[in-house]
Each structure stands twice: as structure tokens, then as C-alpha cells.
Design a protein around this motif. Structure first.
Motif, PDB file in Angstrom:
ATOM      1  N   LEU A 111      41.045  18.101  22.989  1.00  0.00           N
ATOM      2  CA  LEU A 111      41.661  19.312  23.543  1.00  0.00           C
ATOM      3  C   LEU A 111      41.104  19.602  24.928  1.00  0.00           C
ATOM      4  CD1 LEU A 111      41.739  21.848  20.567  1.00  0.00           C
ATOM      5  CD2 LEU A 111      43.611  20.505  21.498  1.00  0.00           C
ATOM      6  N   PHE A 112      41.969  20.107  25.772  1.00  0.00           N
ATOM      7  CA  PHE A 112      41.567  20.584  27.095  1.00  0.00           C
ATOM      8  C   PHE A 112      41.667  22.108  27.056  1.00  0.00           C
ATOM      9  CE2 PHE A 112      43.270  16.333  27.505  1.00  0.00           C
ATOM     10  CZ  PHE A 112      42.288  15.700  28.253  1.00  0.00           C
ATOM     11  N   ALA A 113      40.507  22.744  27.130  1.00  0.00           N
ATOM     12  CA  ALA A 113      40.448  24.208  27.032  1.00  0.00           C
ATOM     13  C   ALA A 113      40.142  24.805  28.393  1.00  0.00           C
ATOM     14  CB  ALA A 113      39.401  24.631  26.014  1.00  0.00           C
ATOM     15  N   ARG A 114      40.602  26.030  28.599  1.00  0.00           N
ATOM     16  CA  ARG A 114      40.435  26.655  29.908  1.00  0.00           C
ATOM     17  C   ARG A 114      40.328  28.161  29.754  1.00  0.00           C
ATOM     18  NH1 ARG A 114      40.808  23.719  33.426  1.00  0.00           N
ATOM     19  NH2 ARG A 114      39.760  24.520  35.252  1.00  0.00           N
ATOM     20  N   ASP A 115      39.386  28.759  30.490  1.00  0.00           N
ATOM     21  CA  ASP A 115      39.253  30.219  30.558  1.00  0.00           C
ATOM     22  C   ASP A 115      39.872  30.698  31.861  1.00  0.00           C
ATOM     23  OD1 ASP A 115      37.733  30.764  28.123  1.00  0.00           O
ATOM     24  OD2 ASP A 115      36.144  29.606  29.084  1.00  0.00           O
ATOM     25  N   VAL A 116      40.923  31.487  31.745  1.00  0.00           N
ATOM     26  CA  VAL A 116      41.642  32.012  32.907  1.00  0.00           C
ATOM     27  C   VAL A 116      41.946  33.485  32.634  1.00  0.00           C
ATOM     28  CG1 VAL A 116      42.673  29.815  33.621  1.00  0.00           C
ATOM     29  CG2 VAL A 116      43.815  31.192  31.888  1.00  0.00           C
ATOM     30  N   TYR A 117      42.662  34.116  33.541  1.00  0.00           N
ATOM     31  CA  TYR A 117      43.089  35.488  33.268  1.00  0.00           C
ATOM     32  C   TYR A 117      44.389  35.789  33.997  1.00  0.00           C
ATOM     33  CZ  TYR A 117      40.955  36.968  37.797  1.00  0.00           C
ATOM     34  OH  TYR A 117      40.621  37.121  39.123  1.00  0.00           O
ATOM     35  N   ALA A 118      45.056  36.849  33.574  1.00  0.00           N
ATOM     36  CA  ALA A 118      46.272  37.336  34.202  1.00  0.00           C
ATOM     37  C   ALA A 118      46.032  38.763  34.662  1.00  0.00           C
ATOM     38  CB  ALA A 118      47.440  37.287  33.223  1.00  0.00           C
ATOM     39  N   GLY A 119      46.525  39.074  35.864  1.00  0.00           N
ATOM     40  CA  GLY A 119      46.365  40.427  36.403  1.00  0.00           C
ATOM     41  C   GLY A 119      45.273  40.507  37.438  1.00  0.00           C
ATOM     42  N   ALA A 120      45.676  40.531  38.727  1.00  0.00           N
ATOM     43  CA  ALA A 120      44.694  40.549  39.815  1.00  0.00           C
ATOM     44  C   ALA A 120      43.987  41.889  39.945  1.00  0.00           C
ATOM     45  CB  ALA A 120      45.383  40.187  41.140  1.00  0.00           C
ATOM     46  N   ASP A 121      44.571  42.950  39.405  1.00  0.00           N
ATOM     47  CA  ASP A 121      43.912  44.263  39.383  1.00  0.00           C
ATOM     48  C   ASP A 121      42.950  44.273  38.202  1.00  0.00           C
ATOM     49  OD1 ASP A 121      43.241  46.993  38.960  1.00  0.00           O
ATOM     50  OD2 ASP A 121      45.074  47.649  39.962  1.00  0.00           O
ATOM     51  N   SER A 122      41.657  44.399  38.476  1.00  0.00           N
ATOM     52  CA  SER A 122      40.634  44.249  37.440  1.00  0.00           C
ATOM     53  C   SER A 122      40.780  45.272  36.313  1.00  0.00           C
ATOM     54  CB  SER A 122      39.239  44.361  38.063  1.00  0.00           C
ATOM     55  OG  SER A 122      39.081  45.618  38.711  1.00  0.00           O
ATOM     56  N   ARG A 123      41.437  46.401  36.588  1.00  0.00           N
ATOM     57  CA  ARG A 123      41.611  47.420  35.554  1.00  0.00           C
ATOM     58  C   ARG A 123      42.565  46.959  34.450  1.00  0.00           C
ATOM     59  NH1 ARG A 123      43.800  52.185  39.069  1.00  0.00           N
ATOM     60  NH2 ARG A 123      44.916  50.375  39.914  1.00  0.00           N
ATOM     61  N   TYR A 124      43.408  45.995  34.766  1.00  0.00           N
ATOM     62  CA  TYR A 124      44.427  45.563  33.812  1.00  0.00           C
ATOM     63  C   TYR A 124      44.326  44.062  33.518  1.00  0.00           C
ATOM     64  CZ  TYR A 124      46.045  50.020  35.578  1.00  0.00           C
ATOM     65  OH  TYR A 124      46.102  51.342  35.968  1.00  0.00           O
ATOM     66  N   ARG A 125      43.173  43.513  33.750  1.00  0.00           N
ATOM     67  CA  ARG A 125      42.955  42.079  33.585  1.00  0.00           C
ATOM     68  C   ARG A 125      43.051  41.674  32.118  1.00  0.00           C
ATOM     69  NH1 ARG A 125      37.942  38.761  36.297  1.00  0.00           N
ATOM     70  NH2 ARG A 125      37.733  37.078  34.770  1.00  0.00           N
ATOM     71  N   LEU A 126      43.757  40.591  31.856  1.00  0.00           N
ATOM     72  CA  LEU A 126      43.894  40.026  30.514  1.00  0.00           C
ATOM     73  C   LEU A 126      43.219  38.663  30.505  1.00  0.00           C
ATOM     74  CD1 LEU A 126      45.400  40.469  27.696  1.00  0.00           C
ATOM     75  CD2 LEU A 126      47.116  38.900  28.612  1.00  0.00           C
ATOM     76  N   ASN A 127      42.076  38.547  29.851  1.00  0.00           N
ATOM     77  CA  ASN A 127      41.349  37.286  29.777  1.00  0.00           C
ATOM     78  C   ASN A 127      41.988  36.367  28.738  1.00  0.00           C
ATOM     79  OD1 ASN A 127      39.456  38.048  31.701  1.00  0.00           O
ATOM     80  ND2 ASN A 127      38.148  39.043  30.177  1.00  0.00           N
ATOM     81  N   ILE A 128      42.159  35.108  29.105  1.00  0.00           N
ATOM     82  CA  ILE A 128      42.931  34.168  28.292  1.00  0.00           C
ATOM     83  C   ILE A 128      42.131  32.890  28.058  1.00  0.00           C
ATOM     84  CG2 ILE A 128      45.070  32.818  28.163  1.00  0.00           C
ATOM     85  CD1 ILE A 128      46.185  34.841  30.308  1.00  0.00           C
ATOM     86  N   ARG A 129      42.130  32.398  26.833  1.00  0.00           N
ATOM     87  CA  ARG A 129      41.621  31.063  26.517  1.00  0.00           C
ATOM     88  C   ARG A 129      42.831  30.208  26.140  1.00  0.00           C
ATOM     89  NH1 ARG A 129      37.195  28.474  24.117  1.00  0.00           N
ATOM     90  NH2 ARG A 129      35.955  29.406  25.791  1.00  0.00           N
ATOM     91  N   VAL A 130      43.011  29.086  26.850  1.00  0.00           N
ATOM     92  CA  VAL A 130      44.129  28.178  26.609  1.00  0.00           C
ATOM     93  C   VAL A 130      43.605  26.875  26.027  1.00  0.00           C
ATOM     94  CG1 VAL A 130      46.170  27.087  27.589  1.00  0.00           C
ATOM     95  CG2 VAL A 130      45.240  29.132  28.668  1.00  0.00           C
ATOM     96  N   TYR A 131      44.256  26.402  24.961  1.00  0.00           N
ATOM     97  CA  TYR A 131      43.975  25.090  24.400  1.00  0.00           C
ATOM     98  C   TYR A 131      45.209  24.219  24.605  1.00  0.00           C
ATOM     99  CZ  TYR A 131      39.986  27.207  21.958  1.00  0.00           C
ATOM    100  OH  TYR A 131      38.811  27.850  21.650  1.00  0.00           O
TER     101      TYR A 131
END
Length: 532
Positions: free
Chosen positions: A107-127
Motif C-alpha cells: 500500500l502507498f499511504a499518504r497524509d494530506v489535507y483539504a482546506g487552505a483555511d486552517s480553521r476548516y482544515r480536514l486532515n486525510i489519510r489515503v491508502y
């Protein structure tokens, strides 16, 4: 802010169920490209970009996209053909089967996020089971700094395994492919399809649920740019209306090309990259996209010129929906981080093949909400046998396929923000003038650019406007660098009575389309309708 919790304890402690070294976490683009090439997932083009095929599916499969119906979502979701309910028991069963399948895969896993405004940031783990899919995620989502990754807690998990197929007789799916969003357990499952757009639009759907419902943030399917004076402009439009082309202004900086949020302080991009169509791409027509396709970029479903590694952008033998995914930093005039001020002007783009809509008109708040929820454009019939008339297309909020909530929720929020922030909304017809498709001619791009430039430079602030007799919108009677005779579409038709007939036909189509929203629409929204 969306709660900071690990979804199902980080996917039932997925790492703990896998062999050591089986998960390749947060590899660099170069490392992912090496894995993709060694795994025969793609080819390296002479620009340095990685070219890959998405397999059987070369676009999204809307009828195979589901949302889990549970106690938390049942009363909020706009259920129907767009948001298809999925049983919790089937989801849990399919999740278990996927985890069992992944135990035997790299598996190739990655930690990323959506939402450039830090107040509404959604942290994402993708497999991902494919390295090039993980590179796509690196390009399209926002990338945390190295010191952030160690402390990043996952808000949402995506598992994407194109090789894993569902059993429709047991798993509750329509077919072998699926995209299933569980908003309560905060997991997206994708299987049976290699089309990467399912990944990015899955998270877009999540943000379209949380932000308007819980944060009073308007989530938008639009492009955005900003001028030298800090004035932000938004561009909404369906495919073929010119959204990407018109927002790529050499005199302005790009905030983003597809997904944004509008807060009480400004506009922010949900993404960290661009996912652009490349069919018939040329350096002359779209130099920004052309130059962005370099090492680190991904190109999907294109072909090479014979006996070369040069991409043939005119080749549509795989699909018309050929695309590229590249990070925002590949664009010279992109804003990093992708944040903008409060919007000053909003453009609704439509390619009206009936030649009815004025080339430029100004909308009041009620009309803006109405046209927003209508999301109108028209597509030319092309070469299909027996069809000679253009095809009307309506897509709520210019992105119905990604709206978990009822469209009136987004339209009402647009109206409120227009009033709160004194925003101008303009309807731009990039389609036909002088008659419908087949009789009239397509509006020239330099004229459309001149109209938008005039708006952005304030040159239409004090001109005379005339109310359109059918759509009630305000039509400017003069515009710099645009022939005045083009501004009133009725005057461009050889037979004005034929124009009247066609205009009333289109107005009726608007009203008929809107009937599906009437039960939830406010009086203000209804007041934006055209005359019949």
C-alpha cells in the motif's frame, strides 16, 4: 471545525494488520514515479510527466456513488438519484472484505489535507494500491509540512483499491465498482474503478456536507483568481463554458480552478492542485496548463505520438475526458497558500446554444440564487443521429453531482453572503449570438474577455442598463472593446419574433426544471424566475 478523531481507530489499526514494510508512507513524487514505472503502472513522457491509464472507467460513475444512511445522516442528506443511500451493515461488511484484501498488498499511504483555511482544515489519510494514484493525491490535496505530519490526526480516511471488486449479490452495490462515503465513520471506500476523480470528488462531497451545515461556510464548485489590488473573483460554469480558460487571466493570480469555500473573511481553496482537461491542449491556447505538465505531474488516458514519448493531446481514442493532475506550485501565477479576500465579483458562465441569454448581464440577489440553483448551460448535439437541436443542461449550483444537502441550502447561503458582503453577480453567455446553434455564431473569446475585464476594472459601474424582457436581468448598453449591437441579443437576430419565441421556450425550461426545488425554496428565490 470538523472533529479531530481517528476514524474507526485509524481504520481498525490497519497498519497493525499489515506486514512490516508493506505500507509505503508519504513517499516523495520521485519515489512514487519509480514505483509506478517498476510496477508497469505508467510511462514517463518526454516532459517528465507520468502517463497512466485509468482502466475501464475513464470518468466518474455517478450511479455507483453512495452515502451511508444512518441516524446522523438520514434527516440531512438530499436523497435521490444523486445521493443514493447505502446500508450500514453492507458498508461494514465491505470494509472488512477490503481490509482482508489489503493485508496481502503493498500500500502507498499518504497524509494530506483539504482546506487552505486552517480553521476548516480536514486532515486525510489515503491508502492506495497504485503508486500513481498516491502521486495524484500528493498533487491534488494540500501537503502538510514535515513537522506537521508527526502530529497530524486523521479526520477522514480514503481506501482506494481499483483491483478490488464488490459482489453486487452480497454487498448491496449496483455493480462491481463503487464509491461509498460514510460521513459518520469518516471513511470513503473506492473499488473496481481506477478513475482518480472519484478520490477528489469524494472529499469534495464531504466538505459540501460539513461546511454549509455546521460551519456556515459556502462550499463552491468554481474557480477563483485575485487581482493586483486584492480583489477576488469567482467563476462558476459547467463543462464547455470556459471556466478554466477565463479564470486563467495573465493579469491576475490563480487561487484555484475547481473547489473553494467562502467564509466571513474570504475565499480558500480546498485543494493543492489542478485537475484539468487536456483534450486538444496547445501551448498557444492554454500556456499555463501546458507548462505545468512536467516532472511530478500525472497525465491520464492520453496517447503518445508514434515511436516517441511525446503526448498527442488530440488523440481521444481512449476517451474525450483526458486529464492532467499537477500541484498548484507548477503554475507560475498561483497564490501559495491558496487564500483570497472576500469576493467582489462572481461570474456565472453559460454556453447558451439557443442564442437567447445576453452576453453579459447583472443579477440581483434573487436572480443570482435562482440562476445558481438552475446551473444552466446547453450542449451542442454534435454528430449523434437524429438530433439537430442543442441539449439543455441544468446542474444545481453548477455541481449537483457533489451536493449531499438540498440545493436550496447552498443557494440561500449564497444570497446571504451576497447581502452581507455586497457582492456583484454577473451572468456571462459564452455561447451563441445572432441565432441558435446552426444559424448564429459563437461569441468571440476576446469579447468575453473584454466584458470580464470591464467588470473587474469597474468600467461598468456607471453605464446604462436595460432590463431584459424575459429574464429580467440588467443588460449593460455599452462595454469597452465590445460592439454595442452584441449586448442586446434580440437585436442580433434577423427575425426578432423568432428570438422572442426561443427566449420564452428557454424561460419555460427554467421554470420546469425549478419545480423540483419549489417545496424548499424561499419567496426570494422564487422571485428570481424569468417571465413566462
Amino acid at each position: 471545525m470538523i472533529s479531530k478523531t481517528h476514524p474507526v481507530t485509524d481504520l481498525l489499526a490497519l497498519h497493525g494488520q499489515l506486514d512490516n514494510g508493506q505500507v509505503k508512507l508519504n513517499l516523495t513524487p520521485a519515489e512514487l514515479i519509480e514505483h509506478a514505472l517498476s510496477g508497469q503502472e505508467g510511462w514517463l513522457a518526454d516532459t517528465g510527466a507520468l502517463m497512466a491509464y485509468t482502466g475501464k472507467f475513464t470518468g466518474r460513475s455517478p450511479k455507483d456513488r453512495y452515502i451511508v444512511a444512518d441516524n446522523a445522516t438520514k434527516g440531512n442528506i438530499w436523497w435521490g438519484e444523486i445521493n443514493i443511500p447505502f446500508q450500514e451493515t453492507h458498508f461494514d461488511q465491505l470494509l472488512g472484505k477490503m481490509i482482508s484484501y489489503l493485508r496481502h498488498r503493498t500500500l502507498f499511504a499518504r497524509d494530506v489535507y483539504a482546506g487552505a483555511d486552517s480553521r476548516y482544515r480536514l486532515n486525510i489519510r489515503v491508502y492506495n494500491t497504485l503508486a500513481w494514484h498516491n502521486l495524484f493525491c500528493h498533487n491534488m490535496f494540500l501537503r502538510p509540512e514535515k513537522d506537521e505530519i508527526e502530529d497530524q490526526k486523521t479526520d477522514f480516511t480514503i481506501i482506494c483499491a481499483p483491483e478490488f471488486e464488490a459482489d453486487p449479490t452480497l454487498d448491496g452495490t449496483r455493480g462491481k465498482n463503487f464509491t461509498i462515503i460514510n460521513l459518520t465513520k469518516k471513511i470513503i471506500l473506492i473499488g473496481g474503478t481506477g478513475y482518480t476523480g472519484e478520490i477528489k470528488k469524494g472529499i469534495f462531497s464531504v466538505l459540501n456536507y460539513h461546511l454549509p451545515l455546521k460551519e456556515n461556510v459556502l462550499s463552491m464548485h468554481c474557480s477563483a483568481n485575485i487581482g493586483k489590488n486584492g480583489d477576488t473573483a469567482l467563476f462558476f460554469g459547467l463543462s464547455g463554458t470556459g471556466k478554466t480558460t477565463l479564470s486563467a487571466d495573465p493579469n491576475r493570480n490563480l487561487i484555484g480552478d475547481d473547489e473553494h469555500g467562502w467564509t466571513n473573511n474570504g475565499v480558500f481553496n480546498f485543494e493543492g492542485g489542478c485537475y484539468a482537461k487536456v483534450i486538444d491542449l496547445s501551448k498557444e491556447k492554454e500556456p499555463e496548463i501546458w507548462n505545468a505538465i512536467k516532472f511530478g505531474a500525472v497525465v491520464e488516458n492520453t496517447r503518445f505520438e508514434q515511436h516517441s514519448r511525446t503526448i498527442n493531446y488530440t488523440d481521444c481514442s481512449v476517451t474525450q475526458n483526458t486529464r492532467t493532475a499537477y500541484p498548484l506550485y507548477h503554475i507560475q501565477k498561483a497564490i501559495i497558500p491558496p487564500l483570497g479576500t472576500l469576493p467582489k465579483n462572481i461570474f456565472f458562465l453559460t454556453a447558451d446554444a439557443f442564442g437567447v441569454i445576453p452576453p453579459i448581464s447583472k443579477l440581483d440577489t434573487n436572480q443570482a440564487m435562482y440562476h445558481f440553483i438552475s446551473g444552466y448551460t446547453a450542449k451542442v448535439a454534435g454528430t449523434e443521429m437524429g438530433i439537430s437541436e442543442p441539449q439543455k443542461t441544468f446542474s444545481a449550483c453548477f455541481g449537483a453531482a457533489f451536493l449531499p444537502l438540498h440545493p436550496t441550502k447552498y443557494a440561500s447561503l449564497l444570497g446571504k453572503k451576497m447581502k452581507d458582503h455586497n457582492v456583484n453577480v454577473w451572468l456571462i453567455n459564452t455561447g451563441w449570438t445572432g441565432g441558435s446553434y446552426g444559424t448564429g455564431s459563437r461569441m468571440k473569446l476576446p469579447y468575453t474577455r473584454a466584458m470580464i475585464t470591464a467588470v473587474l476594472e469597474g468600467k461598468l459601474d456607471n453605464v446604462t442598463f436595460k432590463t431584459h424582457e424575459v429574464f429580467n436581468v440588467a443588460v449593460p448598453q455599452t462595454c469597452p472593446n465590445v460592439p454595442s449591437e452584441l449586448l442586446n441579443p434580440r437585436d442580433t437576430w434577423a427575425n426578432p419574433l423568432e428570438y422572442d419565441h426561443k427566449a420564452h421556450q428557454l424561460a419555460l425550461a427554467f421554470v420546469e426544471n425549478f419545480k423540483k426545488y419549489e417545496d424548499f425554496a424561499s419567496t426570494e428565490l422564487m422571485n428570481g424566475a424569468p417571465n413566462i
